[in-house]
Every structure is written in C-alpha cells, then in structure tokens.
Design an enzyme around this catalytic site. Structure first.
Site, PDB file in Angstrom:
ATOM      1  N   ASP A   1      -7.969  -5.387   0.176  1.00  9.90           N
ATOM      2  CA  ASP A   1      -8.487  -6.239  -0.894  1.00  9.90           C
ATOM      3  C   ASP A   1      -8.091  -7.713  -0.744  1.00  9.90           C
ATOM      4  O   ASP A   1      -8.629  -8.564  -1.439  1.00  9.90           O
ATOM      5  CB  ASP A   1      -7.984  -5.737  -2.257  1.00  9.90           C
TER       6      ASP A   1
ATOM      7  N   HIS B   1       0.842  -1.191   0.000  1.00 10.47           N
ATOM      8  CA  HIS B   1       0.000   0.000   0.000  1.00 10.47           C
ATOM      9  C   HIS B   1       0.878   1.242   0.000  1.00 10.47           C
ATOM     10  O   HIS B   1       1.939   1.239   0.610  1.00 10.47           O
ATOM     11  CB  HIS B   1      -0.911   0.015   1.239  1.00 10.47           C
TER      12      HIS B   1
HETATM   13  N1  CMC Z   1       4.103  -7.468  -4.892  1.00  9.00           N
HETATM   14  C1  CMC Z   1       5.439  -7.425  -5.098  1.00  9.00           C
HETATM   15  N2  CMC Z   1       6.190  -6.319  -4.993  1.00  9.00           N
HETATM   16  C2  CMC Z   1       5.552  -5.186  -4.673  1.00  9.00           C
HETATM   17  C3  CMC Z   1       4.171  -5.142  -4.411  1.00  9.00           C
HETATM   18  C4  CMC Z   1       3.441  -6.347  -4.529  1.00  9.00           C
HETATM   19  N3  CMC Z   1       2.123  -6.376  -4.310  1.00  9.00           N
HETATM   20  N4  CMC Z   1       3.810  -3.873  -4.112  1.00  9.00           N
HETATM   21  C5  CMC Z   1       4.925  -3.138  -4.168  1.00  9.00           C
HETATM   22  N5  CMC Z   1       5.986  -3.925  -4.488  1.00  9.00           N
HETATM   23  C6  CMC Z   1       7.383  -3.526  -4.611  1.00  9.00           C
HETATM   24  C7  CMC Z   1       7.670  -2.868  -5.964  1.00  9.00           C
HETATM   25  O1  CMC Z   1       8.016  -3.821  -6.935  1.00  9.00           O
HETATM   26  C8  CMC Z   1       8.782  -1.925  -5.598  1.00  9.00           C
HETATM   27  O2  CMC Z   1       9.954  -2.703  -5.480  1.00  9.00           O
HETATM   28  P1  CMC Z   1      11.420  -2.076  -5.808  1.00  9.00           P
HETATM   29  O3  CMC Z   1      11.532  -0.837  -4.950  1.00  9.00           O
HETATM   30  O4  CMC Z   1      12.362  -3.155  -5.406  1.00  9.00           O
HETATM   31  O5  CMC Z   1      11.405  -1.756  -7.271  1.00  9.00           O
HETATM   32  C9  CMC Z   1       8.408  -1.460  -4.190  1.00  9.00           C
HETATM   33  O6  CMC Z   1       7.612  -2.515  -3.626  1.00  9.00           O
HETATM   34  C10 CMC Z   1       7.618  -0.177  -4.161  1.00  9.00           C
HETATM   35  O7  CMC Z   1       6.565  -0.286  -5.093  1.00  9.00           O
HETATM   36  P2  CMC Z   1       5.741   0.964  -5.628  1.00  9.00           P
HETATM   37  O8  CMC Z   1       4.859   0.526  -6.731  1.00  9.00           O
HETATM   38  O9  CMC Z   1       6.661   2.116  -5.862  1.00  9.00           O
HETATM   39  O10 CMC Z   1       4.953   1.338  -4.322  1.00  9.00           O
HETATM   40  P3  CMC Z   1       3.588   2.056  -4.247  1.00  9.00           P
HETATM   41  O11 CMC Z   1       3.527   2.739  -2.973  1.00  9.00           O
HETATM   42  O12 CMC Z   1       3.316   2.883  -5.454  1.00  9.00           O
HETATM   43  O13 CMC Z   1       2.614   0.767  -4.296  1.00  9.00           O
HETATM   44  C11 CMC Z   1       0.596  -0.353  -4.688  1.00  9.00           C
HETATM   45  C12 CMC Z   1       1.345   0.717  -3.879  1.00  9.00           C
HETATM   46  C13 CMC Z   1      -0.733  -0.592  -3.994  1.00  9.00           C
HETATM   47  C14 CMC Z   1       0.334   0.206  -6.090  1.00  9.00           C
HETATM   48  C15 CMC Z   1       1.436  -1.662  -4.758  1.00  9.00           C
HETATM   49  O14 CMC Z   1       1.756  -2.122  -3.485  1.00  9.00           O
HETATM   50  C16 CMC Z   1       0.737  -2.733  -5.574  1.00  9.00           C
HETATM   51  O15 CMC Z   1       0.832  -2.732  -6.795  1.00  9.00           O
HETATM   52  N6  CMC Z   1       0.020  -3.682  -4.891  1.00  9.00           N
HETATM   53  C17 CMC Z   1      -0.725  -4.700  -5.593  1.00  9.00           C
HETATM   54  C18 CMC Z   1      -2.064  -4.144  -6.029  1.00  9.00           C
HETATM   55  C19 CMC Z   1      -3.000  -3.961  -4.848  1.00  9.00           C
HETATM   56  O16 CMC Z   1      -3.165  -4.820  -4.004  1.00  9.00           O
HETATM   57  N7  CMC Z   1      -3.691  -2.795  -4.832  1.00  9.00           N
HETATM   58  C20 CMC Z   1      -4.669  -2.461  -3.812  1.00  9.00           C
HETATM   59  C21 CMC Z   1      -4.239  -1.336  -2.942  1.00  9.00           C
HETATM   60  S1  CMC Z   1      -5.247  -1.186  -1.453  1.00  9.00           S
HETATM   61  C22 CMC Z   1      -6.799  -0.731  -2.008  1.00  9.00           C
HETATM   62  C23 CMC Z   1      -6.852   0.638  -2.530  1.00  9.00           C
HETATM   63  O17 CMC Z   1      -6.628   1.575  -1.771  1.00  9.00           O
HETATM   64  O18 CMC Z   1      -7.162   0.772  -3.713  1.00  9.00           O
END
Ligand code: CMC
Length: 432
Positions: free
Chosen positions: A363, A306
């Site tokens: 989720d 998140h």
């Molecule tokens: N699985 C594997 N690696 C992950 C994941 C994941 N679910 N989420 C983040 N990472 C890693 C990403 O690859 C990156 O790694 P590195 O720094 O080594 O390149 C690091 O963590 C940071 O990722 P980011 O995308 O910059 O972080 P963010 O804060 O933008 O991510 C997120 C937030 C929700 C988009 C992400 O965690 C994600 O894609 N999760 C899966 C989708 C999901 O479950 N979404 C629902 C969010 S909660 C409901 C809502 O509010 O909508």
C-alpha cells in the site's frame, strides 16, 4: 511414520503430527489436541495458527517471496494480464488460448448489472463511502442472481465466478459515476477488462475518454499484485463466513467489509492521507517517524509493516518502479512520491524500524499509481477489492472442496466473572 512433536502436560507426553508443506513449511497438527488433552491453544490474532492447507498462494515473509499457484508474482506482473491471473488462481493452471478466450467471453457476457439495482445506488447518500456501497451491493446480488446450489455443475460455478468478477468491476464504476451525479457508462464488448473499467470510470458525453495503454498496463499490474495473499484478514473472513455455508455473495461481501479497515486494504487510502499531511506540514517526514516510534503514541506509519513480511514486500518493489514509469509517461510530477521516497529512505535506516522489521508494504506506493491513473482517493480500497476478488473466489472454492472442511468456530479462554446470581431490579433500586 511422519515426524511428530511431543507435548508434555502434567507429566504426560502427547504426540502431535508435524505436517510439511511443499515448500518445506512445517506445522504442528493440533486438531485432536482438545479431545486428547482437554486443552486448547491461545493465539491472539491467529499469528501462529494455520487455518487450512492451501495450494493457491505461497509466501515467504523472511525472503520476500510471493507466488500464485507456484508462479512468481514478478513474472505474472511482467507477462500476464489480470484476467489470465484470475483464471490461474481460480482454476490452478494458466489457461490455453481457447480457455482464456472462453473466460473473457464469459466476463463480457456477464458485465452488465441488473437495471433494478440502479435504484439502490441512487439512494445511498452522496457522501457514502464506496466500500460500504460495494459490500451492500455484492450482498444484494443474491436477491438478483441465483445462489450456487451444492453440487452445481462446472458451468454454473464458472458463470457465478464470472458474474462476480465482471459485475463488481461494473458496480464500482457505477457507484463512482452516481456519486458525481454523472451519467453511467456501460461496459463495452470490444474493450479488455481493465480498459473497460477505466472507460466506465472516466468516459463522458462531453469529454470522451482516450484509453492510454500504459495506464491500462499499470492497472493490470496493480490488480495482479493484489489478486491473492493467502490467509489475510479479508480472505480469512471469506473462508470463515463461507464455512457456515452461506451463499458466495454474502461471503465475498464479508471480505469487502474486512478489507475496508485501515490496517488492511484501507491502508492505501490512509497512506495518501498521511503523505498529504506531511506535504502540508512542510514535507519533512522526521516528526512522523518520531511519532511512529513513540510507544505512547498510537500513530503508525501507514504502508509500513506486515504480519508476514519481515523484509521488503515484493509487491511494493514492483509498485515503486511502476510509480516512476507511470509518472514519466504522463510527464507529471507528484510531490507525494518524493515524500514517500524520502520517508522510506529515513525509516529503513532507523533502528526502531530495523528492530521491528518494518518495511514498505504494497500500500505504500500503490496510491501514487492510482492517483496518476485518476482514481479518486475514496475509491482506492475499492480498487484493492476488485483486485482481491480472484483470491477470495479461489479460496472459497478451495474451502468448499476441502475434505477436512469444518465450520470455523474458534474457542476462547474465558476471563470474566465466576458464576454469580442475578440481582433483582428491586435490589438495584429500580422504581417499583
Ligand atoms: N508503524 C510503527 N510501528 C509499527 C508499525 C507501523 N506501521 N507496524 C507495526 N509496528 C510495531 C508495533 O507498534 C509493535 O511494536 P511493539 O512490539 O514495540 O509494541 C510491533 O511493530 C508489532 O506490531 P503488531 O501490530 O503486533 O504487528 P502485526 O504483525 O500485527 O502488524 C500490521 C501488521 C500491518 C497491522 C502493522 O504493521 C500496521 O499496522 N501497519 C500499518 C497499516 C498498514 O500499512 N497496513 C497494510 C498492510 S499490507 C496490505 C494488506 O495486506 O492489507
């Protein structure tokens, strides 16, 4: 004199005010930065950017705290209803008995959908995704219902909000019935908001739906937990689109579109698809965790991670308990819940997930609850959207009343080609 931050650019020092929120959260106010320095800030994905001051929802991502108007979400899930929580979010305080009754009467009065809108539903292809249908229908509401003029009186504002809250729920159920080729079920005045939705979804002339209060309660909690989440992607979309002073229906429709994405609300559908895939491949989550860890593989563990929570999402904790409760009540076993628990157990001990602060988000377990209630997979994100409506409405309302309100218009750092001349068609070899 409040606290200030000092910024030194080319040897010159600039002073920027520090703003402190009621929970001690601090921010550097850069609203005069460009005027004073000629520079802008660069913050892809706005991860460090506060776009507004807000008194609606407080989150602490390090401690796993979520409060609506100051009240912990755990208490609301335990003692409140979705309708009462919606009132709290929109109006700022819990309602008195009289206020809650008035609000409920309004929701009932505005629960029917204009019959002419039925033609729209009927003409979408049967396989159309319900989120696409919902966003289109909400946008189309402006053609059927009056826009909120500036300086509307309180009654007009409340009616518009009630209209949205009540009709979106009815429209969601209609789109489901039509997608199945079934007779539409109308809302009933003697049912609560949540019970009414379940009845509109599942009642049929040949198999009357028996309302189970435990399932109604599960839905109340599901919607309470989704009701607001400060400046998330879809809420930011509602505020951004709304900042152009577009009508409320168009702004909410934009929020629904943003929510559709699998990185946001669409994750609840994606989680079940992922758990199903693990189940069909023998039930071992290890290869999926390995894929998620692999920097060369774009795969992500859905329902994990998140932007704000760097610990367990408090909503996921409640949802996990709800899975056990609902399945026990229904005397049903869901193998996907076993897989989800196994996956969580392995992932939260894995160094990659620990280092990246990746924990289950709302989720991860919510789809198991929805499945148990009987909600079809492609309606999961619609369920999230109905739940998020009070948040979108209250944030839109707050932005309208904000004395510092401005048209949202981010800047950029241009990295394209420098000025160059147009090359004539002749020089590019076009036939003359
Ligand atoms: N699985 C594997 N690696 C992950 C994941 C994941 N679910 N989420 C983040 N990472 C890693 C990403 O690859 C990156 O790694 P590195 O720094 O080594 O390149 C690091 O963590 C940071 O990722 P980011 O995308 O910059 O972080 P963010 O804060 O933008 O991510 C997120 C937030 C929700 C988009 C992400 O965690 C994600 O894609 N999760 C899966 C989708 C999901 O479950 N979404 C629902 C969010 S909660 C409901 C809502 O509010 O909508």
């Amino acid at each position: 004199m409040g606290k200030i931050a000092k910024l030194v650019i080319d040897g010159k020092t600039y002073e920027l005010p520090i703003v402190t929120g009621t929970e001690g959260e601090r921010a550097i106010d850069i609203s005069n930065l460009r005027k004073e320095t000629g520079l802008i800030t660069l913050d892809p994905g706005y991860a460090n950017t506060g776009s507004c001051e807000s008194s609606i929802t407080f989150m602490d991502g390090e401690k796993g705290i979520l409060r609506y108007r100051g009240i912990p979400v755990e208490q609301l899930a335990e003692y409140s209803t979705f309708v009462e929580t919606a009132y709290l979010l929109i109006n700022g305080d819990l309602p008195s008995a009289k206020e809650l009754n008035r609000f409920s009467v309004m929701l009932n009065d505005h629960s029917l959908v204009h019959e002419d809108m039925r033609a729209f539903f009927e003409n979408f292809p049967r396989r159309a995704h319900p989120m696409g249908i919902l966003s289109s229908m909400v946008n189309a509401m402006r053609a059927f219902y009056p826009e909120l003029p500036e300086r509307s009186d309180e009654e007009e504002i409340n009616i518009t909000f009630a209209r949205l809250l009540s009709k979106v729920r009815t429209m969601a159920a209609i789109s489901y019935k039509i997608s199945r080729g079934h007779k539409v079920v109308y809302p009933r005045h003697n049912l609560s908001y949540c019970a009414n939705f379940l009845n509109m979804m599942f009642d049929s002339p040949v198999r009357p739906y028996i309302i189970d209060q435990d399932l109604v309660q599960a839905l109340e909690v599901f919607w309470i937990l989704h009701a607001d989440h400060e400046q998330n992607c879809s809420t930011a979309a509602v505020r951004l689109v709304g900042s152009a002073r577009v009508n409320l229906y168009a702004a909410i429709s934009a929020g629904i579109c943003a929510l559709w994405g699998p990185l946001h609300g669409g994750a609840n559908q994606a989680v079940i698809e992922m758990l199903q895939e693990i189940y069909e491949s023998g039930g071992d989550p290890a290869p999926f965790i390995a894929k998620a860890r692999d920097p060369n593989d774009p795969f992500r563990l859905m329902g994990f991670g998140h932007r704000v929570y760097k610990t367990y999402d408090p909503r996921a904790l409640i949802m996990k308990k709800m899975c056990d409760k609902v399945l026990k009540k229904l005397k049903r076993h869901d193998p996907l819940l076993d897989i989800a628990k196994k996956l969580e157990e392995v992932a939260i001990k894995d160094p990659y997930f620990i280092d990246h602060n990746l924990y289950p988000n709302v989720d991860f377990y919510s789809g198991i609850v929805l499945r148990a209630i009987g909600i079809p997979l492609n309606m999961f994100t619609v369920m999230f959207a109905i739940g998020r409506l009070p948040g979108w409405i209250s944030q839109w309302k707050e932005s309208l009343d904000d004395p510092h309100w401005k048209l949202h218009r981010p800047r950029q750092v241009y990295i394209g080609p420098k000025k160059r001349d147009y090359i004539s068609k002749k020089e590019r070899g076009f036939p003359v």
